[in-house]
Motif scaffolding. Structure first.
Motif, PDB file in Angstrom:
ATOM      1  N   PHE A  25       0.489  -0.759   0.488  1.00 47.54           N
ATOM      2  CA  PHE A  25       0.247  -0.207  -0.063  1.00 47.54           C
ATOM      3  C   PHE A  25       1.278   1.138   0.296  1.00 47.54           C
ATOM      4  O   PHE A  25       0.418   2.211  -0.517  1.00 47.54           O
ATOM      5  CB  PHE A  25      -0.943  -0.128   1.384  1.00 47.54           C
ATOM      6  N   LEU A  26       2.070   1.473   0.816  1.00 51.10           N
ATOM      7  CA  LEU A  26       3.022   2.554   0.710  1.00 51.10           C
ATOM      8  C   LEU A  26       3.699   2.096  -0.951  1.00 51.10           C
ATOM      9  O   LEU A  26       4.488   3.412  -0.566  1.00 51.10           O
ATOM     10  CB  LEU A  26       3.793   1.970   2.049  1.00 51.10           C
ATOM     11  N   LEU A  27       4.198   1.147  -1.332  1.00 53.09           N
ATOM     12  CA  LEU A  27       5.026   1.563  -1.952  1.00 53.09           C
ATOM     13  C   LEU A  27       4.786   2.920  -2.840  1.00 53.09           C
ATOM     14  O   LEU A  27       5.803   3.465  -3.899  1.00 53.09           O
ATOM     15  CB  LEU A  27       4.748   0.320  -2.965  1.00 53.09           C
ATOM     16  N   PRO A  28       3.738   3.079  -3.554  1.00 49.10           N
ATOM     17  CA  PRO A  28       3.229   4.222  -4.705  1.00 49.10           C
ATOM     18  C   PRO A  28       3.975   5.749  -3.229  1.00 49.10           C
ATOM     19  O   PRO A  28       4.656   6.392  -4.878  1.00 49.10           O
ATOM     20  CB  PRO A  28       1.939   4.119  -4.798  1.00 49.10           C
ATOM     21  N   THR A  29       3.494   5.474  -2.437  1.00 49.50           N
ATOM     22  CA  THR A  29       4.468   6.981  -1.866  1.00 49.50           C
ATOM     23  C   THR A  29       5.533   6.737  -2.209  1.00 49.50           C
ATOM     24  O   THR A  29       6.369   8.047  -1.403  1.00 49.50           O
ATOM     25  CB  THR A  29       3.375   7.131  -0.189  1.00 49.50           C
ATOM     26  N   ILE A  30       6.377   5.809  -1.749  1.00 47.61           N
ATOM     27  CA  ILE A  30       7.222   5.512  -1.438  1.00 47.61           C
ATOM     28  C   ILE A  30       8.335   5.927  -2.967  1.00 47.61           C
ATOM     29  O   ILE A  30       9.071   6.786  -2.892  1.00 47.61           O
ATOM     30  CB  ILE A  30       8.066   4.039  -0.964  1.00 47.61           C
ATOM     31  N   ALA A  31       8.062   5.707  -3.545  1.00 51.36           N
ATOM     32  CA  ALA A  31       8.442   5.402  -4.842  1.00 51.36           C
ATOM     33  C   ALA A  31       8.539   7.026  -5.382  1.00 51.36           C
ATOM     34  O   ALA A  31       9.312   7.689  -5.701  1.00 51.36           O
ATOM     35  CB  ALA A  31       6.918   4.766  -6.135  1.00 51.36           C
ATOM     36  N   ALA A  78      10.620   8.606  -3.508  1.00 56.54           N
ATOM     37  CA  ALA A  78      12.025   8.687  -4.414  1.00 56.54           C
ATOM     38  C   ALA A  78      12.357   9.471  -5.838  1.00 56.54           C
ATOM     39  O   ALA A  78      13.390  10.127  -5.719  1.00 56.54           O
ATOM     40  CB  ALA A  78      12.656   7.185  -4.561  1.00 56.54           C
ATOM     41  N   MET A  79      11.040   9.924  -5.986  1.00 59.42           N
ATOM     42  CA  MET A  79      11.567  10.363  -7.186  1.00 59.42           C
ATOM     43  C   MET A  79      11.963  11.983  -7.409  1.00 59.42           C
ATOM     44  O   MET A  79      12.377  12.973  -7.832  1.00 59.42           O
ATOM     45  CB  MET A  79      10.523  10.066  -8.255  1.00 59.42           C
ATOM     46  N   PHE A  80      10.622  12.934  -6.091  1.00 57.84           N
ATOM     47  CA  PHE A  80      10.823  13.739  -6.322  1.00 57.84           C
ATOM     48  C   PHE A  80      10.584  14.655  -5.330  1.00 57.84           C
ATOM     49  O   PHE A  80      10.577  15.589  -5.026  1.00 57.84           O
ATOM     50  CB  PHE A  80       8.931  14.277  -6.476  1.00 57.84           C
ATOM     51  N   TYR A  81      11.768  13.308  -4.665  1.00 51.02           N
ATOM     52  CA  TYR A  81      12.185  14.530  -3.243  1.00 51.02           C
ATOM     53  C   TYR A  81      13.102  14.063  -2.761  1.00 51.02           C
ATOM     54  O   TYR A  81      14.717  14.901  -2.242  1.00 51.02           O
ATOM     55  CB  TYR A  81      11.163  13.860  -1.957  1.00 51.02           C
ATOM     56  N   LEU A  82      13.376  12.567  -2.812  1.00 49.00           N
ATOM     57  CA  LEU A  82      14.974  11.648  -3.034  1.00 49.00           C
ATOM     58  C   LEU A  82      15.994  11.778  -3.261  1.00 49.00           C
ATOM     59  O   LEU A  82      17.318  13.057  -3.413  1.00 49.00           O
ATOM     60  CB  LEU A  82      14.616  10.472  -2.521  1.00 49.00           C
ATOM     61  N   MET A  83      15.407  12.285  -5.193  1.00 49.48           N
ATOM     62  CA  MET A  83      16.694  12.309  -5.849  1.00 49.48           C
ATOM     63  C   MET A  83      17.075  13.540  -5.979  1.00 49.48           C
ATOM     64  O   MET A  83      18.385  13.909  -6.333  1.00 49.48           O
ATOM     65  CB  MET A  83      15.906  11.801  -7.487  1.00 49.48           C
ATOM     66  N   PRO A  84      15.787  14.249  -5.872  1.00 49.83           N
ATOM     67  CA  PRO A  84      16.092  15.693  -6.116  1.00 49.83           C
ATOM     68  C   PRO A  84      17.751  16.467  -4.616  1.00 49.83           C
ATOM     69  O   PRO A  84      18.073  17.085  -4.831  1.00 49.83           O
ATOM     70  CB  PRO A  84      15.301  16.668  -5.937  1.00 49.83           C
ATOM     71  N   ILE A  85      17.268  15.095  -3.695  1.00 49.25           N
ATOM     72  CA  ILE A  85      18.323  16.119  -2.377  1.00 49.25           C
ATOM     73  C   ILE A  85      19.218  15.724  -2.567  1.00 49.25           C
ATOM     74  O   ILE A  85      20.571  16.223  -2.399  1.00 49.25           O
ATOM     75  CB  ILE A  85      17.634  15.577  -1.401  1.00 49.25           C
ATOM     76  N   ILE A  86      19.883  14.633  -3.499  1.00 49.72           N
ATOM     77  CA  ILE A  86      20.850  13.982  -3.853  1.00 49.72           C
ATOM     78  C   ILE A  86      21.854  14.344  -5.119  1.00 49.72           C
ATOM     79  O   ILE A  86      22.647  14.987  -4.616  1.00 49.72           O
ATOM     80  CB  ILE A  86      20.799  12.562  -3.737  1.00 49.72           C
ATOM     81  N   THR A  87      20.932  15.574  -5.747  1.00 47.92           N
ATOM     82  CA  THR A  87      21.201  16.216  -6.792  1.00 47.92           C
ATOM     83  C   THR A  87      22.101  17.048  -6.294  1.00 47.92           C
ATOM     84  O   THR A  87      22.989  17.817  -6.500  1.00 47.92           O
ATOM     85  CB  THR A  87      19.740  16.193  -7.920  1.00 47.92           C
TER      86      THR A  87
END
Length: 295
Positions: A20-26, A29-38
């Motif tokens: 159930f949480l998988l879409p939220t986690i994805a 990751a796409m819109f918060y985690l990756m930009p933060i890493i960038t």
């Protein structure tokens, strides 16, 4: 004999929860985690936004910490954060306790109190620019009724500019009020009635029952208020632009100025400093208000 920690039913339940949480986690990751890493990676580079980033170590951070405007912005952030914790949150809590008593017309007051918060920060900044105008502003016109020769260019002279910026957000605490009012209304009536039977006064009810049971909502309000000061941009950019001098400079304004100058490495270094300050704020306030502990 080894005993399984979870039964088959419990494991199945956990699997369903994570699915159930998988879409939220994805999405995170796409819109918060990756930009933060960038942002983290490019903060150690010289980058104009067009050519490839060139690694330059910690030069961006060293340059940032040597800027007088950056140090002033940290001082302003500290002052605004203290004012937010005491004044902004305190005012919102006071209104919540007032509304909880349900005086005559309390619903009208609640609705009226919410109206200014519907207006965007940019619009309020422009409104206050006219309210604080030295020649025809409402504030100075009222003061001149008492002090005829009064003259202050609120957004253009120090230290008035700092307080003019502060007043654009200080008393608009509807989120604080709604959070605390929700906790107050969740207090069982039996608890308050039992305390009254035991002889507790109104002040004792507030100090020993109501405030402790609102600990989480007040802590959340402090986090929201302080982090809003970290990201505050429209209030400054549309009024003082960080002036006079750098007296009202903010971290967000430094970030945007670097973007405008096509210095994305410095901009992202500023963003990482803002991110770290936000995380530290969250950890400190969580600890102070013991928000991870049951009420």
């Amino acid at each position: 004999m080894k005993i399984n920690k979870y039964t088959h039913i419990e494991r199945s339940r956990f699997i369903k929860i994570y699915l159930f949480l998988l879409p939220t986690i994805a999405l995170f990751a796409m819109f918060y985690l990756m930009p933060i890493i960038t942002v983290l990676f490019t903060s150690f580079t010289k980058w104009d936004g067009f050519s490839s980033p060139q690694f330059n170590g910690i030069k961006n951070y060293l340059r940032l910490f040597r800027q007088g405007s950056f140090l002033i912005s940290l001082r302003n952030l500290l002052n605004w954060s203290l004012i937010a914790m005491v004044g902004h949150v305190g005012f919102g809590v006071m209104i919540a306790f007032f509304l909880f008593q349900k005086p005559i017309g309390w619903k009208v007051v609640r609705s009226t109190f919410m109206i200014p918060n519907v207006i965007s920060a940019a619009a309020w900044a422009m409104i206050y620019k006219f309210i604080f105008n030295n020649e025809f502003g409402v504030l100075n016109s009222l003061i001149r009724e008492i002090i005829p020769n009064f003259s202050v260019n609120w957004f253009y002279q120090s230290p008035a500019a700092f307080w003019a910026i502060t007043f654009t957000w200080l008393f608009y605490a509807v989120i604080v009020t709604m959070l605390v009012l929700g906790d107050l209304m969740a207090i069982p009536k039996e608890t308050l009635e039992a305390a009254k039977i035991d002889g507790a006064s109104g002040m004792q009810l507030t100090r020993y029952i109501k405030l402790p049971l609102c600990r989480n909502s007040i802590g959340t309000s402090v986090i929201l208020s302080v982090t809003s000061r970290i990201a505050m941009y429209e209030n400054i950019a549309l009024t003082t632009r960080g002036g006079p001098g750098d007296d009202t400079m903010g971290l967000s304004l430094i970030l945007v100025n670097n973007i405008t100058d096509y210095n994305y490495g410095m901009a992202n270094a500023t963003a990482m400093v803002m991110f770290i300050i936000g995380i530290l704020t969250l950890l400190v306030i969580n600890r102070l208000f013991r928000m991870n502990e049951p009420v």
